[in-house]
Motif scaffolding. Structure first.
Motif, PDB file in Angstrom:
ATOM      1  N   CYS A   1      -5.097   0.238  -2.562  1.00 38.47           N
ATOM      2  CA  CYS A   1      -6.668   0.750  -1.848  1.00 38.47           C
ATOM      3  C   CYS A   1      -7.882   0.631  -2.854  1.00 38.47           C
ATOM      4  O   CYS A   1      -8.941   0.331  -2.318  1.00 38.47           O
ATOM      5  CB  CYS A   1      -6.253   2.331  -1.509  1.00 38.47           C
TER       6      CYS A   1
ATOM      7  N   ALA B   1       0.956  -1.331  -0.007  1.00 39.77           N
ATOM      8  CA  ALA B   1       0.193   0.054   0.034  1.00 39.77           C
ATOM      9  C   ALA B   1       0.787   1.085  -0.035  1.00 39.77           C
ATOM     10  O   ALA B   1       0.297   2.315  -0.504  1.00 39.77           O
ATOM     11  CB  ALA B   1      -0.994  -0.024   1.123  1.00 39.77           C
TER      12      ALA B   1
ATOM     13  N   PRO C   1      -0.387   2.784  -3.506  1.00 39.09           N
ATOM     14  CA  PRO C   1      -1.389   2.996  -2.747  1.00 39.09           C
ATOM     15  C   PRO C   1      -2.433   3.313  -3.824  1.00 39.09           C
ATOM     16  O   PRO C   1      -3.880   2.674  -3.130  1.00 39.09           O
ATOM     17  CB  PRO C   1      -1.180   4.503  -2.119  1.00 39.09           C
TER      18      PRO C   1
END
Length: 242
Positions: free
Chosen positions: A197, A189, A193
């Motif tokens: 996510c 992540a 990211p």
């Protein structure tokens, strides 16, 4: 939340979730700082470098290396060389030796890590494709679940799936807002990211689609508060409860 270069997000202070912990650290053998390094390493689906671990816990690489050396000597961590990719000596990779008590979460973490890396390399729209992949994944995860009788039940089923995956969800009484206190894919992540996510958001949407809940308006806010990401779910009118 701040960005450290293109596409790299790091939390401010203690903001964001902790790595998913798949079993307890042998506290009787480890100091608190060393146990923290060990728990972080256990949470990762793949062996890690000193640099990656140091970045995640905001400690100097030499400090992390000292803890890792002690863990290797204790037989709790194994150290191997990474494959050579050019000039210079390959980096050391570290992996926890002990088994985990949540094999489902570990299996998910390994698959999601591979997916994130593949999308980052090949996709023209990695964030969008990540959400779509997550939706497919979420529908599969929820296939064995009964259709929800109402939106509140659907949201609680989402919480149950996230718990199985290792997120340690902490919902409000109606599961309108869910704090995700652990992340089974925290290192990835940080590196990807938008992709990671996006997969997590897509999983939630796919579960809701499969069991008859409303996926529209669902939002995942990474590193939104101390110790957690925040997942916001909606009722059928599209309203969320803060």
């Amino acid at each position: 939340m701040k960005k450290n270069g293109p596409g790299v997000v790091s939390p401010e202070s203690d903001y964001g979730p902790r790595p998913a912990v798949h079993h307890r650290s042998p506290a009787s053998l480890l100091s608190a700082p060393r146990a923290a390094v060990f728990d972080l390493l256990v949470a990762q689906p793949e062996p890690c470098t000193v640099a990656a671990l140091a970045r995640l816990i905001h400690q100097h690489p030499n400090t992390v290396r000292e803890h890792l050396d002690g863990l290797v000597e204790s037989g709790l961590v194994e150290r191997t060389r990474s494959r050579s990719t050019g000039r210079g000596r390959p980096a050391w990779l570290y992996a926890a030796v002990e088994g985990e008590d949540n094999p489902g979460a570990r299996e998910y973490a390994g698959l999601a890590s591979a997916l994130a890396a593949q999308l980052a390399r090949t996709s023209d729209d990695p964030a969008g494709d990540a959400v779509e992949a997550g939706r497919t994944w979420g529908r599969e995860l929820a296939r064995a679940h009964e259709p929800a009788r109402n939106p509140t039940e659907a949201r609680r089923e989402v919480v149950a799936v996230l718990d199985e995956l290792g997120f340690s969800p902490d919902p409000d009484p109606r599961a309108m807002v869910v704090k995700l206190r652990r992340c089974p894919l925290l290192e990835a992540a940080y590196r990807h990211p938008d992709i990671v996510c996006g997969v997590h958001l897509g999983i939630v949407q796919g579960v809701l689609e499969q069991i008859g809940g409303p996926p529209e308006g669902t939002a995942l806010l990474p590193f939104a508060e101390p110790g957690a990401c925040r997942l916001e779910l909606t009722d059928r009118s599209g309203r969320s409860r803060r």
